[in-house]
Scaffold this motif. Sequence first.
Motif, PDB file in Angstrom:
ATOM      1  N   ALA A 625      61.883   3.728  51.194  1.00 31.06           N
ATOM      2  CA  ALA A 625      62.551   3.125  52.351  1.00 31.06           C
ATOM      3  C   ALA A 625      63.830   3.868  52.714  1.00 31.06           C
ATOM      4  O   ALA A 625      64.946   3.342  52.584  1.00 31.06           O
ATOM      5  N   ARG A 626      63.694   5.079  53.184  1.00 29.03           N
ATOM      6  CA  ARG A 626      64.836   5.868  53.659  1.00 29.03           C
ATOM      7  C   ARG A 626      64.331   6.890  54.657  1.00 29.03           C
ATOM      8  O   ARG A 626      63.168   7.312  54.615  1.00 29.03           O
ATOM      9  N   GLY A 627      65.219   7.271  55.526  1.00 31.51           N
ATOM     10  CA  GLY A 627      64.848   8.250  56.545  1.00 31.51           C
ATOM     11  C   GLY A 627      64.725   7.624  57.918  1.00 31.51           C
ATOM     12  O   GLY A 627      65.040   6.442  58.123  1.00 31.51           O
ATOM     13  N   PHE A 628      64.262   8.410  58.890  1.00 34.30           N
ATOM     14  CA  PHE A 628      64.172   7.918  60.259  1.00 34.30           C
ATOM     15  C   PHE A 628      63.170   8.749  61.062  1.00 34.30           C
ATOM     16  O   PHE A 628      62.767   9.847  60.660  1.00 34.30           O
ATOM     17  N   VAL A 629      62.779   8.174  62.185  1.00 33.88           N
ATOM     18  CA  VAL A 629      62.042   8.906  63.212  1.00 33.88           C
ATOM     19  C   VAL A 629      62.968   8.989  64.415  1.00 33.88           C
ATOM     20  O   VAL A 629      63.513   7.965  64.854  1.00 33.88           O
ATOM     21  N   LYS A 630      63.162  10.168  64.927  1.00 37.41           N
ATOM     22  CA  LYS A 630      64.025  10.359  66.099  1.00 37.41           C
ATOM     23  C   LYS A 630      63.240  11.108  67.165  1.00 37.41           C
ATOM     24  O   LYS A 630      62.705  12.194  66.906  1.00 37.41           O
ATOM     25  N   VAL A 631      63.183  10.533  68.364  1.00 38.27           N
ATOM     26  CA  VAL A 631      62.401  11.121  69.447  1.00 38.27           C
ATOM     27  C   VAL A 631      63.308  11.380  70.646  1.00 38.27           C
ATOM     28  O   VAL A 631      64.095  10.511  71.030  1.00 38.27           O
ATOM     29  N   LEU A 632      63.175  12.564  71.227  1.00 36.14           N
ATOM     30  CA  LEU A 632      63.917  12.919  72.437  1.00 36.14           C
ATOM     31  C   LEU A 632      62.995  12.816  73.644  1.00 36.14           C
ATOM     32  O   LEU A 632      61.876  13.340  73.622  1.00 36.14           O
ATOM     33  N   THR A 633      63.462  12.131  74.685  1.00 33.85           N
ATOM     34  CA  THR A 633      62.720  11.998  75.937  1.00 33.85           C
ATOM     35  C   THR A 633      63.667  12.269  77.095  1.00 33.85           C
ATOM     36  O   THR A 633      64.884  12.089  76.962  1.00 33.85           O
ATOM     37  N   PRO A 634      63.155  12.671  78.269  1.00 32.70           N
ATOM     38  CA  PRO A 634      64.025  12.796  79.447  1.00 32.70           C
ATOM     39  C   PRO A 634      64.565  11.417  79.828  1.00 32.70           C
ATOM     40  O   PRO A 634      63.893  10.407  79.596  1.00 32.70           O
ATOM     41  N   LEU A 671      52.556   3.882  71.780  1.00 33.15           N
ATOM     42  CA  LEU A 671      52.711   2.446  71.564  1.00 33.15           C
ATOM     43  C   LEU A 671      51.371   1.723  71.716  1.00 33.15           C
ATOM     44  O   LEU A 671      51.105   0.742  71.017  1.00 33.15           O
ATOM     45  N   GLY A 672      50.518   2.224  72.605  1.00 35.44           N
ATOM     46  CA  GLY A 672      49.231   1.587  72.839  1.00 35.44           C
ATOM     47  C   GLY A 672      48.134   2.015  71.887  1.00 35.44           C
ATOM     48  O   GLY A 672      46.977   1.605  72.035  1.00 35.44           O
ATOM     49  N   THR A 673      48.487   2.849  70.906  1.00 40.76           N
ATOM     50  CA  THR A 673      47.502   3.334  69.930  1.00 40.76           C
ATOM     51  C   THR A 673      47.550   2.461  68.668  1.00 40.76           C
ATOM     52  O   THR A 673      48.632   2.183  68.142  1.00 40.76           O
ATOM     53  N   ILE A 674      46.383   2.041  68.185  1.00 41.30           N
ATOM     54  CA  ILE A 674      46.332   1.210  66.977  1.00 41.30           C
ATOM     55  C   ILE A 674      46.614   2.078  65.747  1.00 41.30           C
ATOM     56  O   ILE A 674      45.994   3.121  65.554  1.00 41.30           O
ATOM     57  N   HIS A 675      47.574   1.635  64.934  1.00 43.77           N
ATOM     58  CA  HIS A 675      47.892   2.295  63.673  1.00 43.77           C
ATOM     59  C   HIS A 675      47.546   1.339  62.527  1.00 43.77           C
ATOM     60  O   HIS A 675      47.848   0.144  62.603  1.00 43.77           O
ATOM     61  N   ILE A 676      46.935   1.853  61.483  1.00 42.19           N
ATOM     62  CA  ILE A 676      46.546   1.008  60.344  1.00 42.19           C
ATOM     63  C   ILE A 676      47.785   0.418  59.680  1.00 42.19           C
ATOM     64  O   ILE A 676      48.793   1.105  59.496  1.00 42.19           O
ATOM     65  N   TYR A 677      47.688  -0.849  59.327  1.00 44.25           N
ATOM     66  CA  TYR A 677      48.755  -1.516  58.578  1.00 44.25           C
ATOM     67  C   TYR A 677      48.300  -1.729  57.134  1.00 44.25           C
ATOM     68  O   TYR A 677      47.158  -2.129  56.899  1.00 44.25           O
ATOM     69  N   THR A 679      50.886   1.394  56.792  1.00 45.77           N
ATOM     70  CA  THR A 679      50.921   2.844  56.551  1.00 45.77           C
ATOM     71  C   THR A 679      52.273   3.392  56.999  1.00 45.77           C
ATOM     72  O   THR A 679      52.975   2.777  57.809  1.00 45.77           O
ATOM     73  N   MET A 680      52.588   4.578  56.508  1.00 45.12           N
ATOM     74  CA  MET A 680      53.798   5.265  56.954  1.00 45.12           C
ATOM     75  C   MET A 680      53.674   5.680  58.418  1.00 45.12           C
ATOM     76  O   MET A 680      54.679   5.805  59.131  1.00 45.12           O
ATOM     77  N   ALA A 681      52.417   5.880  58.876  1.00 48.37           N
ATOM     78  CA  ALA A 681      52.187   6.319  60.256  1.00 48.37           C
ATOM     79  C   ALA A 681      52.672   5.300  61.276  1.00 48.37           C
ATOM     80  O   ALA A 681      52.912   5.644  62.440  1.00 48.37           O
ATOM     81  N   GLU A 682      52.829   4.049  60.861  1.00 47.45           N
ATOM     82  CA  GLU A 682      53.333   3.028  61.785  1.00 47.45           C
ATOM     83  C   GLU A 682      54.745   3.348  62.275  1.00 47.45           C
ATOM     84  O   GLU A 682      55.170   2.825  63.313  1.00 47.45           O
ATOM     85  N   ALA A 683      55.452   4.186  61.558  1.00 53.99           N
ATOM     86  CA  ALA A 683      56.816   4.539  61.971  1.00 53.99           C
ATOM     87  C   ALA A 683      56.832   5.126  63.372  1.00 53.99           C
ATOM     88  O   ALA A 683      57.746   4.865  64.165  1.00 53.99           O
ATOM     89  N   SER A 684      55.799   5.915  63.697  1.00 56.91           N
ATOM     90  CA  SER A 684      55.722   6.522  65.031  1.00 56.91           C
ATOM     91  C   SER A 684      55.553   5.446  66.100  1.00 56.91           C
ATOM     92  O   SER A 684      56.173   5.505  67.170  1.00 56.91           O
ATOM     93  N   LYS A 685      54.696   4.463  65.812  1.00 57.31           N
ATOM     94  CA  LYS A 685      54.467   3.383  66.782  1.00 57.31           C
ATOM     95  C   LYS A 685      55.732   2.543  66.966  1.00 57.31           C
ATOM     96  O   LYS A 685      56.076   2.160  68.088  1.00 57.31           O
ATOM     97  N   TYR A 686      56.433   2.256  65.870  1.00 60.86           N
ATOM     98  CA  TYR A 686      57.651   1.458  65.984  1.00 60.86           C
ATOM     99  C   TYR A 686      58.741   2.209  66.748  1.00 60.86           C
ATOM    100  O   TYR A 686      59.546   1.592  67.465  1.00 60.86           O
TER     101      TYR A 686
END
Length: 713
Positions: A625-634, A671-677, A679-686
């Motif tokens: 439980a450490r770290g982050f996802v950071k996304v840049l958008t216009p 956001l509209g893509t189903i991610h398995i729960y 999983t770590m991959a849910e970080a992208s959806k959140y």
Amino acid sequence: MNFKRGLLLVTIVMLIAAFFIFDIGQYLTLESLKAHQQDLADYIQSNWLQAFIVYFVIYVAATALSLPGAIILTLGSGALFGLGFGLLLASFASTIGATLAFLVSRFLLRDWVKATFSERIKAIDKGVEKDGPFYLLSLRLVPIFPFFVINLVMGVTSIKTVTYYLVSQVGMLIGTAVYVNAGTQLAEIEAVSDIASKELILSFVLLGIFPIIAKLILNFIKQKRVYKGWEKPKTFDRNMVVIGAGSAGLVTAYIAAAVKASVTLVEKHKMGGDCLNTGCVPSKSLLHASKLAHTHKVSANAGVNYHAPEVDFKTVMNQVHNVIKTIEPHDSIERYESLGVKVVTGSATIVSPWQVDIQTADGVQSLTTKNIVIATGASAFVPPIPGLQDIDYLTADNLWDLTEQPKRLVVLGGGPIGSELSQAFGRLGTQVTQVEMLPQLLAKEDPDAAQYLYDQLIEDGVDVRLNTTATAIEKTAEGKFIVLEKDGKQEKLPFDEILIAVGRMANLKGFGLEKLGIETNRVVVTNEMLQTKYPNILAAGDVAGPYQFTHTAAHQAWYAAVNALFRPFKTFKVDYRVIPWATFTDPEIATVGLNEQAAKEQNIAYEVTRYDIGGLDRALADDHARGFVKVLTPPGKDKILGATIVGAHAGELIAEFVLAMKYNLGMNKLLGTIHIYPTMAEASKYAAGNWKKAHTPEKLLAFVERFHTWRRN
């Protein structure tokens, strides 16, 4: 938009509005010109200079504002001032007006376009810098292209104003002359279409194609000159010779064989290159051992206790070599020869654009070939530190020969290689001092990402020295010392081994580049198709740059193979739009596209969306439980400009963003893509969910709230 831009835009809008409100366009018609021709001619006869200047200003203004009627003004200049002065007036007025429109477009739109379409405009600017004048001349020669569109579009490119003016002056001259000359015979013209016949338009189109054809001819002549003095064989032994069997060379040879070309792959050392033998594979194996050694420090949180591990360093290194041996068959001579590649072990020298000599154990083998691909890779850069050459230092190339674990290790360099190996040795029990001259580790990453790694290395017992320079190495009877300098103060530090990890340098010497005059500048200089000055000699991988990643070497290899084998029928520019990379420390740090640092350097407007992995269920369950996802958008848009992930499995998690950027999928799609729960991959959806929350349509929701209230009542 700043005040000056706003004021200019308002002024232009008001002038254009006035043109239509006061119906000024009625005077810029063929009927009006013919009706008032005699009155205007009489006035001009009495006030020639004044009339010339006024007409010139009106023409410039109409062109600068992109108002309808430019053709009528051109006809009028011939009808009223004659062919000579009319052509002088129309030619300069139209060019000055077009240049003013060009400058207005640049002033109003260039920054916005550059910020919104950064990567595309960068590629366009590069093309304009090289071929812009040719294409502009073609557009100017063909009157079917609306001039105001040309002014608008070219204004947002980087073409120089003086170049734009001069090319426009020349390019529009012939078309202007046709209409000015027609204006001298105005009485015979019933409609503008009488001038612009199909035959005339076709002539202009053919004329417009001429600059492009001329460029192709010039390129052909230039290529002929490049090969001047070299004798081209009448037949060839091979379609391609590839020098170097690293990632770029292996993939290039594989593709060539797959399309049934005759290809020889030359390697003087080991198949698989640096990645297999001294880079990615052994370093990840060592990191795996170090993570196992670190387990006892974190397992207690889950109620599982271990004693401190006993590290058998010799066995660790043996396992590293076992992993290499396990993977070796994938890149072996036997496998590639089974695929149709002829593999030769030896040192290759390019002796002509079509001949490669290979020094083998049995002598020299000479091959004539249609194409040559240079894929010689890179090796560790060793800085000129006084005293370093007097000791046996380590690099990523010879590190794997160690059989005894060093007690005190100095690692020079805070990049991915230095950081991975510092953590690996630190967790295996070596006392590690990592020295970096910059103020942060991983200079390409954002400071917040690099800080996570810094904190973890400190926790792992690594002595990280930032803003510190190695000034000398001393060897005395007491042992080996490194002299470090920070803020003007020096310190001597004892060590047993020193690892140089300050970067890698392309292998450019020893295979004939100098003799052929192939340009190098830290890497082999190539064009967008990976071609050197000789179109049939290409380069790919670390030796070509601009990235030194195994996956980009393989990416370039496809372009090198196809551009070599199918030139001149079809060639492709290398696509560098979506390049991911990862540092495989703990935590892992992975990035694709722009991070904040790069966006600021390129003056690209952006918004940041973050998601803290510390709140992710799977991360909590796995004690990650450490770290982050950071996304840049216009600003205000869901297009992904780049993403950085810090945390467990970041190298795998970044793949979702790579795919999204490659195929223009935005945050709404994630956001509209189903991610398995779970999983770590849910970080992208959140992270996508956080973006959506920040862009909630408040006015629409207020309306919906009223709608639901109405339904209840």
